[in-house]
Design a protein around this motif. Structure first.
Motif, short mmCIF file in Angstrom:
data_model
loop_
_atom_site.label_atom_id
_atom_site.label_comp_id
_atom_site.label_asym_id
_atom_site.label_seq_id
_atom_site.Cartn_x
_atom_site.Cartn_y
_atom_site.Cartn_z
N ARG A 69 -12.33 -15.19 25.96
CA ARG A 69 -13.28 -14.05 25.31
C ARG A 69 -14.40 -14.58 24.79
NH1 ARG A 69 -11.34 -12.45 20.87
NH2 ARG A 69 -9.97 -13.92 20.34
N ILE A 70 -15.57 -14.29 25.58
CA ILE A 70 -16.99 -14.77 25.34
C ILE A 70 -17.52 -13.80 24.56
CG2 ILE A 70 -18.87 -15.82 26.42
CD1 ILE A 70 -17.11 -16.45 28.68
N SER A 71 -18.24 -14.13 23.41
CA SER A 71 -19.06 -13.36 22.89
C SER A 71 -20.77 -14.07 23.02
CB SER A 71 -19.05 -13.17 21.32
OG SER A 71 -17.82 -12.69 21.23
N TYR A 72 -21.78 -13.18 23.44
CA TYR A 72 -22.87 -13.57 23.48
C TYR A 72 -23.91 -13.28 22.35
CZ TYR A 72 -21.38 -14.51 28.17
OH TYR A 72 -20.52 -14.90 29.26
N GLY A 73 -24.82 -14.20 22.06
CA GLY A 73 -25.86 -13.84 21.09
C GLY A 73 -26.78 -15.14 21.08
N SER A 74 -27.35 -14.90 19.53
CA SER A 74 -28.37 -16.24 19.60
C SER A 74 -27.68 -17.57 19.03
CB SER A 74 -29.35 -15.74 18.49
OG SER A 74 -29.14 -15.59 17.23
N SER A 75 -28.11 -18.64 19.19
CA SER A 75 -27.23 -20.01 18.82
C SER A 75 -27.69 -20.03 17.12
CB SER A 75 -28.11 -21.07 19.66
OG SER A 75 -27.90 -20.85 20.96
N GLY A 76 -28.51 -19.87 16.52
CA GLY A 76 -28.77 -19.76 15.28
C GLY A 76 -27.55 -18.98 14.56
N ASN A 77 -27.68 -17.56 15.11
CA ASN A 77 -26.57 -16.79 14.47
C ASN A 77 -25.33 -17.31 14.51
OD1 ASN A 77 -28.70 -15.02 13.36
ND2 ASN A 77 -28.56 -13.45 15.25
N PHE A 78 -24.72 -17.75 15.69
CA PHE A 78 -23.49 -18.38 15.67
C PHE A 78 -23.24 -19.48 14.80
CE2 PHE A 78 -23.15 -16.36 20.42
CZ PHE A 78 -22.23 -15.43 19.85
N VAL A 79 -24.17 -20.18 14.67
CA VAL A 79 -23.93 -21.44 13.60
C VAL A 79 -23.49 -20.75 12.21
CG1 VAL A 79 -25.03 -23.16 12.36
CG2 VAL A 79 -25.67 -23.01 14.74
N THR A 80 -24.35 -19.73 11.98
CA THR A 80 -24.19 -19.16 10.52
C THR A 80 -22.66 -18.62 10.45
OG1 THR A 80 -26.31 -18.86 10.20
CG2 THR A 80 -24.64 -17.62 8.96
N GLN A 81 -22.21 -17.93 11.63
CA GLN A 81 -20.89 -17.36 11.74
C GLN A 81 -19.73 -18.21 11.62
OE1 GLN A 81 -20.55 -14.46 15.00
NE2 GLN A 81 -22.74 -14.00 14.50
N ILE A 82 -20.03 -19.41 12.36
CA ILE A 82 -19.12 -20.40 12.34
C ILE A 82 -18.89 -20.99 10.87
CG2 ILE A 82 -18.56 -22.78 13.32
CD1 ILE A 82 -19.61 -21.79 16.07
N GLN A 83 -20.05 -21.35 10.19
CA GLN A 83 -20.18 -21.99 9.03
C GLN A 83 -19.37 -21.07 7.99
OE1 GLN A 83 -24.45 -22.57 8.50
NE2 GLN A 83 -23.89 -25.05 9.17
N HIS A 84 -19.28 -19.75 8.15
CA HIS A 84 -18.59 -18.72 7.56
C HIS A 84 -17.22 -18.28 7.75
CE1 HIS A 84 -22.72 -18.36 5.85
NE2 HIS A 84 -22.25 -18.06 4.90
N GLY A 85 -16.62 -19.16 8.52
CA GLY A 85 -15.22 -18.85 9.06
C GLY A 85 -14.91 -18.32 10.35
N ALA A 86 -15.81 -17.75 11.08
CA ALA A 86 -15.58 -17.12 12.54
C ALA A 86 -14.98 -18.06 13.24
CB ALA A 86 -17.09 -16.86 13.19
N PRO A 87 -13.64 -17.46 13.81
CA PRO A 87 -12.84 -18.31 14.60
C PRO A 87 -13.01 -18.73 16.00
CG PRO A 87 -12.28 -15.79 14.54
CD PRO A 87 -13.49 -15.99 14.01
N PHE A 88 -14.17 -18.93 16.21
CA PHE A 88 -14.58 -19.47 17.56
C PHE A 88 -13.93 -20.82 17.98
CE2 PHE A 88 -18.11 -16.72 16.66
CZ PHE A 88 -18.07 -15.87 17.65
N GLU A 89 -13.45 -20.99 19.02
CA GLU A 89 -12.83 -22.44 19.27
C GLU A 89 -13.80 -23.37 19.98
OE1 GLU A 89 -9.18 -22.12 21.30
OE2 GLU A 89 -8.25 -20.71 19.75
N MET A 90 -14.86 -22.64 20.69
CA MET A 90 -15.91 -23.62 21.49
C MET A 90 -17.53 -22.82 21.31
SD MET A 90 -15.87 -24.30 25.37
CE MET A 90 -17.23 -24.76 26.42
N MET A 91 -18.22 -23.73 21.26
CA MET A 91 -19.81 -23.08 21.36
C MET A 91 -20.51 -23.44 22.48
SD MET A 91 -22.56 -22.69 18.23
CE MET A 91 -24.33 -22.33 18.60
N LEU A 92 -21.16 -22.90 23.14
CA LEU A 92 -22.31 -23.15 24.19
C LEU A 92 -23.71 -22.74 23.56
CD1 LEU A 92 -19.53 -22.01 25.88
CD2 LEU A 92 -20.87 -23.02 27.62
#
Length: 277
Positions: A69-92
């Motif tokens: 399942r792929i979610s698309y967005g800005s890299s900077g926003n994904f960093v913030t989401q991951i740091q706050h517990g978003a359950p992504f298993e991989m980031m491109l």
């Protein structure tokens, strides 16, 4: 709509509303599920890689029977989401800086690998009077003639392609003149959509999106020379919670099949040694 620079009144607000509706219809900004299966792992991906990654994920499923399942967005926003517990298993990421941020904080398994090198294009709606050329001479003349009203780039505060667009305009001595005219997309796909929607007279967008049929039907583009901006080394990494499916997808992205698709969408490819560091 805090992620846009909107200072040109009601007409612009109406244009932005239309653009967002168009983005939803074309699937530019909405998170995309390659498969609906609840157990398919979640992947975070830079918006600029959407069309290429959709194709790669489809081939991956055909060859392995596995879905992501792929979610698309800005890299900077994904960093913030991951740091706050978003359950992504991989980031491109669209730039390796953001993966480096995550690694230093312990949010990735390792430094990851460079999977592609991004490129940019100057684009304009087909009805625009802006003359496109690789050296941005036409844009400079357009500004001098007082014809530029609105111009789109991704938000340089958290989108790598926006950072490079600002760098290009600065290197050409155009940033101060263009900045008051900007409409900022939250990510590269939004900037591309504003460019084709008629709400702007042009924009600087990822080449990978400018090559898409959805884009070329409505806009023209020229490739901006790579030497006008710092390289966009697009790095990916696995999170500590990565499943076997995600690990296999990570390896598949480094395969000749996946690299061929990336090349077809305008990306430069990393050297073999970079892919396996």
């Amino acid at each position: 709509m805090s992620f846009f620079t909107l200072s040109i009144g009601r007409l612009l607000r109406q244009s932005v509303t239309v653009a967002i509706l168009m983005m939803s219809c074309l699937g530019f900004i909405l998170p995309v599920s390659v498969a609906k299966a609840a157990d398919a792992p979640a992947i975070a991906a830079a918006a600029n890689i959407k069309f290429a990654l959709d194709d790669i994920a489809s081939q991956f499923k055909q060859q392995t029977g596995l879905s992501v399942r792929i979610s698309y967005g800005s890299s900077g926003n994904f960093v913030t989401q991951i740091q706050h517990g978003a359950p992504f298993e991989m980031m491109l990421s669209a730039d390796e800086f953001y993966i480096e941020q995550l690694q230093k904080s312990g949010y990735t398994q390792d430094a990851g690998v460079i999977y592609a090198i991004g490129r940019l294009a100057l684009a304009a709606p087909k009805q625009s009077e802006l003359i496109l050329d690789p050296g941005l001479v036409g844009l400079a003349q357009f500004i001098t003639d007082g014809k530029l009203i609105r111009f789109a780039i991704a938000n340089p505060d958290h989108a790598p392609y926006g950072e490079r667009a600002r760098e290009i305009l600065t290197n050409k001595g155009l940033w101060d003149e263009v900045q008051p005219k900007l409409i900022l997309g939250e990510n590269a796909s939004q900037a591309a959509q504003f460019t084709i929607s008629g709400s702007t007279q042009g924009g600087i967008v990822p080449l990978s999106l400018a090559l898409a049929p959805q884009f070329t039907k409505l806009a023209n583009y020229v490739i901006i020379p790579d030497d006008l901006y710092q390289p966009l080394y697009q790095r990916m990494a696995l999170m500590p919670n990565a499943s076997e499916t995600t690990e296999r997808f990570y390896q598949y992205l480094q395969s000749p099949q996946a690299q061929t698709i990336l090349s077809e969408f305008g990306f430069n490819l990393p050297h073999t040694t970079e892919m396996h560091d």
